[in-house]
Design a protein around this motif. Structure first.
Motif, PDB file in Angstrom:
ATOM      1  N   GLY A 157       0.810  -1.210   0.000  1.00 38.69           N
ATOM      2  CA  GLY A 157       0.000   0.000   0.000  1.00 38.69           C
ATOM      3  C   GLY A 157       0.845   1.263   0.000  1.00 38.69           C
ATOM      4  N   ILE A 158       1.912   1.268   0.802  1.00 40.58           N
ATOM      5  CA  ILE A 158       2.789   2.449   0.884  1.00 40.58           C
ATOM      6  C   ILE A 158       3.524   2.672  -0.435  1.00 40.58           C
ATOM      7  N   LEU A 159       4.083   1.597  -1.013  1.00 41.75           N
ATOM      8  CA  LEU A 159       4.815   1.725  -2.274  1.00 41.75           C
ATOM      9  C   LEU A 159       3.911   2.198  -3.415  1.00 41.75           C
ATOM     10  N   VAL A 160       2.685   1.693  -3.445  1.00 38.86           N
ATOM     11  CA  VAL A 160       1.750   2.131  -4.484  1.00 38.86           C
ATOM     12  C   VAL A 160       1.468   3.628  -4.354  1.00 38.86           C
ATOM     13  N   SER A 161       1.214   4.087  -3.121  1.00 41.84           N
ATOM     14  CA  SER A 161       0.941   5.513  -2.906  1.00 41.84           C
ATOM     15  C   SER A 161       2.145   6.369  -3.295  1.00 41.84           C
ATOM     16  N   LEU A 162       3.347   5.908  -2.946  1.00 39.89           N
ATOM     17  CA  LEU A 162       4.565   6.649  -3.307  1.00 39.89           C
ATOM     18  C   LEU A 162       4.762   6.687  -4.824  1.00 39.89           C
ATOM     19  N   LEU A 163       4.573   5.548  -5.475  1.00 43.06           N
ATOM     20  CA  LEU A 163       4.728   5.491  -6.926  1.00 43.06           C
ATOM     21  C   LEU A 163       3.713   6.389  -7.633  1.00 43.06           C
ATOM     22  N   SER A 164       2.462   6.341  -7.177  1.00 45.08           N
ATOM     23  CA  SER A 164       1.426   7.172  -7.795  1.00 45.08           C
ATOM     24  C   SER A 164       1.757   8.646  -7.639  1.00 45.08           C
ATOM     25  N   ALA A 165       2.162   9.042  -6.423  1.00 46.51           N
ATOM     26  CA  ALA A 165       2.526  10.439  -6.187  1.00 46.51           C
ATOM     27  C   ALA A 165       3.746  10.830  -7.016  1.00 46.51           C
ATOM     28  N   GLY A 166       4.721   9.916  -7.105  1.00 45.44           N
ATOM     29  CA  GLY A 166       5.928  10.206  -7.870  1.00 45.44           C
ATOM     30  C   GLY A 166       5.667  10.352  -9.354  1.00 45.44           C
ATOM     31  N   ILE A 167       4.869   9.442  -9.924  1.00 45.10           N
ATOM     32  CA  ILE A 167       4.579   9.494 -11.367  1.00 45.10           C
ATOM     33  C   ILE A 167       3.728  10.712 -11.699  1.00 45.10           C
ATOM     34  N   ALA A 168       2.701  10.977 -10.878  1.00 40.95           N
ATOM     35  CA  ALA A 168       1.875  12.168 -11.114  1.00 40.95           C
ATOM     36  C   ALA A 168       2.706  13.441 -10.959  1.00 40.95           C
ATOM     37  N   GLY A 169       3.614  13.436  -9.968  1.00 41.36           N
ATOM     38  CA  GLY A 169       4.440  14.606  -9.703  1.00 41.36           C
ATOM     39  C   GLY A 169       5.322  15.005 -10.865  1.00 41.36           C
ATOM     40  N   LEU A 170       5.665  14.068 -11.718  1.00 47.03           N
ATOM     41  CA  LEU A 170       6.489  14.378 -12.896  1.00 47.03           C
ATOM     42  C   LEU A 170       5.818  15.381 -13.823  1.00 47.03           C
ATOM     43  N   PHE A 171       4.486  15.464 -13.748  1.00 42.11           N
ATOM     44  CA  PHE A 171       3.735  16.329 -14.674  1.00 42.11           C
ATOM     45  C   PHE A 171       3.043  17.495 -13.959  1.00 42.11           C
ATOM     46  N   ILE A 172       3.292  17.655 -12.654  1.00 44.11           N
ATOM     47  CA  ILE A 172       2.633  18.718 -11.882  1.00 44.11           C
ATOM     48  C   ILE A 172       3.692  19.669 -11.335  1.00 44.11           C
ATOM     49  N   TRP A 173       3.800  20.858 -11.936  1.00 43.80           N
ATOM     50  CA  TRP A 173       4.787  21.834 -11.472  1.00 43.80           C
ATOM     51  C   TRP A 173       4.192  23.243 -11.538  1.00 43.80           C
TER      52      TRP A 173
END
Length: 399
Positions: free
Chosen positions: A383-399
């Motif tokens: 659960g933690i890794l999924v949340s981190l991965l989702s935040a990380g991948i989405a973060g690549l496009f949110i600035w």
């Protein structure tokens, strides 16, 4: 520079999954690569084009409508429990199971659901190289929620081997219920909430493939139907009655497990406070999560804030964090708003473990349930890794 750190974070989160894998040599890299590319595309599409968010929002609205119909039935028996300012967890999250499970069992009985699972599963399996049912389950839980998706998959769970049951248990840590999406969007930026929903489900497939890779033969990669065992089919109303009773039993078991797990976490917290008032599970997890928060492309100050919110979310739930930050979100950078919202938009916390174990206990045999209970740590890690991965991948496009 922060973009490079964010990109490095995604690589680190994937590497943790590989390092802690149960069967590292059996990881299917082609499958992981295809899923990762799919998720990067989804993140880009949903954060860049409004039509992407409209598609997810429209699908979610359909399931919200279904849950609202369930509330009509609940209101008939308990009129004071529904349509109030704030419904309790039992009413909002568990009692709708009494409609959702029988409805999907009816669809199974008449052959519609197995047909849908088979063809959607085939399409996703072709793209992602994952087994048909696991592929469909990722979509199913994206809108139904974890316990509801498991409950309507009873027939499949009983016939699948224990290892695949554990895969579904790990995946179930990383979803939300469509009925709550509307509530979330009233407190947090809607575009980031709707982005998190599909990202979590695809990442659940990625992380389960890394932490617990399972080889599924062509013979095993089938969709269960009521006629598979050759026995005479039950009369419809007998079948429906058993389905309703099973749903009621499931609600009670889940409720009991959630109460016990939350109470145990509270007890640990109270014992830790005896050492020092600042020693709490939330603060401990906040310190542990700081490096991971920084790897999401934040400066040290915002990373420390995010780490504390991460700790709070894991110990309590996403609602507690949303209520704490909804009035101060404008003070954060856009990137912080995005990664925070995506990270907390899931059911990955300690109480969810109780829900999932309770759900499996009511469905599968003791050996399968014991395997899941022995892997609570892996469920939380998933659960933690999924949340981190989702935040990380989405973060690549949110600035």
């Amino acid at each position: 520079m922060y973009f490079i750190i964010n990109l490095l974070g995604v690589v680190v989160f994937l590497a943790i999954g590989v390092l802690l894998s149960k069967k590292r040599k059996e990881i299917q890299w082609r499958c992981v690569g295809a899923l990762l590319l799919l998720n990067v595309f989804i993140a880009w599409f949903l954060t860049t084009f409004p039509i992407g968010r409209d598609i997810v929002s429209g699908a979610a609205a359909g399931f919200v409508w279904l849950v609202s119909v369930a509330y009509d039935g609940i209101a008939f028996a308990f009129p004071d429990w529904v349509h109030v300012e704030q419904m309790n967890f039992f009413t909002s999250a568990l009692l709708p199971i009494l409609l959702v499970v029988p409805l999907f069992d009816i669809l199974t009985y008449i052959g519609i659901l197995p047909f849908v699972i088979r063809w959607i599963g085939k399409a996703l399996a072709f793209i992602t190289r994952t087994p048909k049912f696991e592929s469909f389950f990722a979509i199913e839980m994206m809108f139904l929620g974890n316990t509801e998706a498991l409950a309507v998959s009873t027939l499949q769970l009983k016939r699948m081997k224990a290892d695949r049951n554990l895969t579904l248990a790990m995946m179930s840590m990383s979803c939300v219920t469509a009925a709550l999406i509307g509530v979330y969007t009233k407190m947090m930026p809607a575009e980031f909430i709707l982005t998190a929903v599909p990202l979590n489900c695809i990442n659940a497939l990625i992380v389960s493939n890394l932490l617990h890779p399972v080889r599924v033969s062509e013979k095993e990669d089938v969709i269960a139907t009521l006629d598979d065992n050759g026995a005479e089919r039950q009369p419809f109303f007998s079948f429906l009655g058993n389905s309703i009773l099973g749903a009621g039993r499931l609600v009670l078991i889940i409720c009991a497990n959630v109460i016990a797990f939350v109470a145990l976490a509270a007890l640990i917290d109270k014992l830790l406070v005896l050492i020092h008032p600042s020693v709490t599970l939330e603060n401990i997890l906040g310190c542990i999560m700081f490096p991971f928060a920084w790897l999401l492309g934040l400066d040290a100050g915002e990373a420390f804030q995010l780490a504390q919110y991460m700790g709070t979310k894991l110990i309590t739930n996403e609602f507690v964090v949303m209520l704490n930050v909804k009035d101060i979100m404008a003070n954060f950078s856009v990137h912080m708003q995005g990664v925070l919202t995506v990270f907390i938009t899931s059911f990955a916390n300690f109480s969810t473990v109780g829900m999932i174990i309770g759900c499996f206990k009511s469905i599968v045999d003791e050996d399968k349930n014991d395997l899941i209970s022995r892997n609570v740590g892996y469920m939380l890690l998933s659960g933690i890794l999924v949340s981190l991965l989702s935040a990380g991948i989405a973060g690549l496009f949110i600035w």
